[in-house]
Write an enzyme that holds these catalytic residues in place. Structure first.
Site, PDB file in Angstrom:
ATOM      1  N   PHE A  20      -5.760  -2.882   5.937  1.00 30.40           N
ATOM      2  CA  PHE A  20      -5.607  -1.603   6.622  1.00 30.40           C
ATOM      3  C   PHE A  20      -4.463  -0.776   6.082  1.00 30.40           C
ATOM      4  O   PHE A  20      -4.454   0.461   6.169  1.00 30.40           O
ATOM      5  CB  PHE A  20      -5.434  -1.836   8.131  1.00 30.40           C
ATOM      6  CG  PHE A  20      -4.059  -2.243   8.584  1.00 30.40           C
ATOM      7  CD1 PHE A  20      -3.145  -1.308   9.024  1.00 30.40           C
ATOM      8  CD2 PHE A  20      -3.682  -3.581   8.582  1.00 30.40           C
ATOM      9  CE1 PHE A  20      -1.881  -1.680   9.451  1.00 30.40           C
ATOM     10  CE2 PHE A  20      -2.428  -3.960   9.011  1.00 30.40           C
ATOM     11  CZ  PHE A  20      -1.508  -3.008   9.452  1.00 30.40           C
ATOM     12  N   LYS A  21      -3.487  -1.428   5.493  1.00 28.82           N
ATOM     13  CA  LYS A  21      -2.300  -0.717   5.039  1.00 28.82           C
ATOM     14  C   LYS A  21      -2.549   0.125   3.792  1.00 28.82           C
ATOM     15  O   LYS A  21      -1.673   0.884   3.374  1.00 28.82           O
ATOM     16  CB  LYS A  21      -1.157  -1.707   4.834  1.00 28.82           C
ATOM     17  CG  LYS A  21      -0.735  -2.324   6.167  1.00 28.82           C
ATOM     18  CD  LYS A  21       0.305  -3.403   6.042  1.00 28.82           C
ATOM     19  CE  LYS A  21       0.630  -3.974   7.417  1.00 28.82           C
ATOM     20  NZ  LYS A  21       1.614  -5.050   7.388  1.00 28.82           N
TER      21      LYS A  21
END
Length: 438
Positions: free
Chosen positions: A106-107
């Site tokens: 997700f980062k």
């Protein structure tokens, strides 16, 4: 838009100053002076929009006063060269898959956006200007930031990670890159790495020697763009007619991800409530139960990216709900529930979901899923954030499931590189000496 410090002792900053500095001079985290609110009819039209268009809309709300519209749209669209689909997993339970980016975590969203925004500001300053990015990682932040900044002119990245406490595949993603990326293997925990980064920002000698900024979720350019995919998840469920009474469960470590969701909610996104799903590092759950915040050393678990005993973004949550005066605790407790899962419970969830649905959860997503399974009401629809591809934890996942999950080509490419890292103690003076020699 001006940005103030959560400690209220530093001067307000412009967006450029907040992004380049990372941390305020009083060690506080920067917060936007106001949270822009989207009109209800705009929210109702999200289901008619693409992810790119939704993200540009949200980005303009926060950053549109400080960056030209065409430039901001280009940064946002280039950041999102991948989708964040909503996938059904169980009855009224959906996975928001955030692992389709370059490093399968997700980062990638926040890391890529910050790299492009910081690069834009550096180019504005002219040739010869340089910035040094410090980032502490418990796994995925390091790879997302390192790959987002790889080859960006004028920027040098130092990734601090706890020795022996990230998965081998995660480690490959930031230790094999070279170029402007330096990996620092710290003999300690993630909290020790984070403490080194914060201490560096406060050290006068270091700041005279080099320009420093952070790419952890303490940086506003890292966590605010993560609100994009909350809006997208709502839109995709609204398309299905299932966005009413929406509950979002977030695997929570340093609390940047759930903070982005809380900002989306403050902007008008109709999420009924949030679940902060913890592993054994449960200081936030303790706060919800007692009203007292007691940070402590982190404990190692199979959901290693959540092994955080002193979550930085807790300060932002307190500020968001206490900025109008009064005790923020009642508002926080009303909106956010907490759950805690042991390694054995996480493994049991992974096995149970795999056997019943065929869906492979990573250990962090398993916490998010179980948070919904344990508390979703009959009239609610739940979304949990699947924050990383399970292959990033292949050894753990295969052992639990008795499987041999395939490693995606993106990950195999990282594994073929040669590890390049520098070992350091958790002592700040050693870290300072290293940076002063650069």
């Amino acid at each position: 838009m001006r940005y103030y410090s959560t400690n209220r002792q530093a001067p307000a900053a412009s967006l450029e100053e907040a992004v380049v500095k990372g941390l305020a001079g009083d060690r506080g985290l920067y917060m936007p002076e106001r949270v822009p609110r989207l009109a209800p009819d705009t929210i109702a039209r999200l289901k008619e929009m693409t992810f790119h268009d939704i993200a540009c809309l949200v980005a303009r709300a926060f950053f549109g006063e400080d960056i030209e519209a065409d430039t901001l749209d280009a940064i946002t669209r280039d950041t999102l060269a991948f989708d964040t689909p909503v996938v059904p997993v169980g009855d009224r339970i959906y996975s928001l898959e955030l692992f389709h980016g370059p490093t399968l975590a997700f980062k990638d969203v926040g890391g890529r956006f910050m790299a492009r925004l910081l690069g834009h500001f550096i180019r504005k300053e002219g040739a010869g200007r340089k910035v040094n990015v410090l980032v502490a990682t418990s796994g995925d932040t390091g790879s997302a930031v390192a790959n987002g900044f790889l080859g960006v002119e004028g920027i040098r990245v130092y990734v601090l990670y706890p020795k022996g406490k990230v998965s081998p595949i995660q480690e490959c993603q930031f230790t094999t890159l070279g170029q402007n990326i330096t990996a620092l293997e710290v003999d300690g925990t993630f909290d020790d790495c984070q403490a080194l980064v914060k201490s560096a920002f406060m050290d006068a000698d270091l700041n005279r020697h080099m320009r420093l900024t952070s790419a952890n979720s303490i940086n506003v350019a890292r966590f605010l763009p993560q609100s994009f995919y909350y809006f997208n998840a709502y839109a995709r469920l609204d398309e299905r007619g299932e966005a009413d009474a929406l509950v979002v469960s977030v695997p929570s470590g340093n609390f940047g991800n759930i903070t982005a969701g809380l900002f989306a909610h403050a902007m008008g996104l109709p999420i009924r409530r949030f679940i902060a799903a913890n592993n054994r590092n449960d200081v936030f759950l303790e706060y919800l139960r007692t009203g007292r915040y007691n940070p402590r050393p982190s404990v190692a678990t199979i959901a290693n990216a959540m092994d955080v005993g002193a979550p930085s973004n807790f300060a932002r949550i307190l500020d968001l709900y206490g900025s109008e005066g009064g005790d923020p605790y009642p508002r926080i407790r009303q909106l956010i529930a907490g759950h805690r899962y042991t390694d054995e419970q996480i493994a049991d969830t992974m096995r149970r979901v795999y056997r019943s649905t065929g869906y492979v959860l990573d250990p962090h997503g398993a916490c998010g899923y179980q948070g919904l399974a344990d508390s979703l009401r009959p009239d609610e629809t739940g979304v949990f954030l699947e924050t990383a591809h399970p292959a990033k934890f292949k050894g753990t996942v295969d052992r639990i499931l008795g499987s041999d999950i395939e490693i995606p080509a993106k990950l195999r490419a990282f594994m073929e590189g040669k590890k390049q890292s520098i070992e350091l103690s958790k002592d700040f003076e050693g870290f300072k000496s290293f940076l002063m020699s650069r």
